[in-house]
Design an enzyme around this catalytic site. Structure first.
Site, PDB file in Angstrom:
ATOM      1  N   LYS A 182       0.824  -1.206   0.000  1.00 19.63           N
ATOM      2  CA  LYS A 182       0.000   0.000   0.000  1.00 19.63           C
ATOM      3  C   LYS A 182       0.864   1.264   0.000  1.00 19.63           C
ATOM      4  CE  LYS A 182      -3.904  -2.203   2.336  1.00 19.63           C
ATOM      5  NZ  LYS A 182      -4.681  -2.311   3.598  1.00 19.63           N
ATOM      6  N   ALA A 188      -0.988   0.678   5.883  1.00 18.02           N
ATOM      7  CA  ALA A 188      -1.239  -0.141   7.069  1.00 18.02           C
ATOM      8  C   ALA A 188      -2.247  -1.232   6.743  1.00 18.02           C
ATOM      9  CB  ALA A 188      -1.761   0.721   8.213  1.00 18.02           C
ATOM     10  N   ASP A 189      -2.140  -2.324   7.464  1.00 20.36           N
ATOM     11  CA  ASP A 189      -3.121  -3.392   7.369  1.00 20.36           C
ATOM     12  C   ASP A 189      -3.221  -4.050   8.737  1.00 20.36           C
ATOM     13  OD1 ASP A 189      -4.785  -4.895   5.259  1.00 20.36           O
ATOM     14  OD2 ASP A 189      -3.913  -6.480   6.497  1.00 20.36           O
ATOM     15  N   THR A 190      -4.434  -4.300   9.182  1.00 19.22           N
ATOM     16  CA  THR A 190      -4.676  -4.882  10.507  1.00 19.22           C
ATOM     17  C   THR A 190      -5.537  -6.117  10.365  1.00 19.22           C
ATOM     18  OG1 THR A 190      -4.552  -2.702  11.545  1.00 19.22           O
ATOM     19  CG2 THR A 190      -5.645  -4.432  12.809  1.00 19.22           C
ATOM     20  N   GLY A 249       0.426  -4.405  10.314  1.00 15.40           N
ATOM     21  CA  GLY A 249       1.621  -4.079   9.557  1.00 15.40           C
ATOM     22  C   GLY A 249       1.527  -2.608   9.226  1.00 15.40           C
TER      23      GLY A 249
END
Length: 192
Positions: free
Chosen positions: A48, A62-64, A99
């Protein structure tokens, strides 16, 4: 620039006084064969941040995700799947992994630093409370089918680690990422 359409991330960053442009990146978020949850969120955050990084800007990706017994619980597709996830999570401690990546382009070269933040959360819900929560629709577009900052907070007897990580963006990690790129985070923030 924020490479995410998440209203939760946008809200967290605006509370810091960070003025930003939002340009969500639409990527294939499928896991790769044999990919563990931490590698998964870090890969997506980096992708991203790198996808639309223009000269002179910093891009935050970001990724959750929620992880129970090593299994990623993504965003439920329907109410029954949300009910199944909440039933599996209740009475147990699970991980929330985010992340986070920060990228910039300098003299044509792309630099990207990233990390993975881990928090643990306990959820306690009765079957009646699960039905009530699913009826609230708050689970929609939420990894693990809950939001710790909303109605879901009623059913969280404990969380360990970064609270903002569970919301969707570990704010404490931003300082580290800025430092690793040689950037002054405070120079990007508007006080008060």
């Amino acid at each position: 620039m924020l490479a995410s359409g998440s209203p939760r991330r946008r809200h967290l960053l605006s509370e810091l006084g960070l003025e930003l442009e939002v340009r969500p990146q639409h990527l294939d978020e499928s896991t790769l064969p044999g990919e563990d949850p931490a590698a998964y969120v870090q890969r997506l955050a980096e992708a991203k941040a790198r996808t639309d990084c223009r000269p002179g800007e910093l891009v935050l990706g970001a990724d959750t995700t929620v992880v129970l017994d090593g299994v990623i619980l993504g965003k439920p597709r329907h109410a029954e799947e949300a009910r199944e996830m909440l039933t599996a999570l209740t009475g147990r401690r699970h991980e929330v992994l985010s992340g986070v990546a920060l990228a910039r382009r300098v003299d044509g070269a792309l630099e990207c630093v990233s990390l993975v933040e881990r928090s643990e959360v306990e959820i306690a819900m009765t079957p009646r409370e699960i039905d009530w929560y699913v009826a609230s629709s708050e689970w929609i577009d939420k990894a693990g089918a809950y939001a710790i900052q909303g109605l879901g907070s009623l059913f969280v007897p404990g969380s360990y680690g970064s609270h903002s990580n569970v919301v969707g963006l570990p704010l404490g990690a931003l300082r580290d990422l800025f430092e690793r790129l040689g950037e002054d985070l405070l120079a990007w923030l508007s006080p008060g």
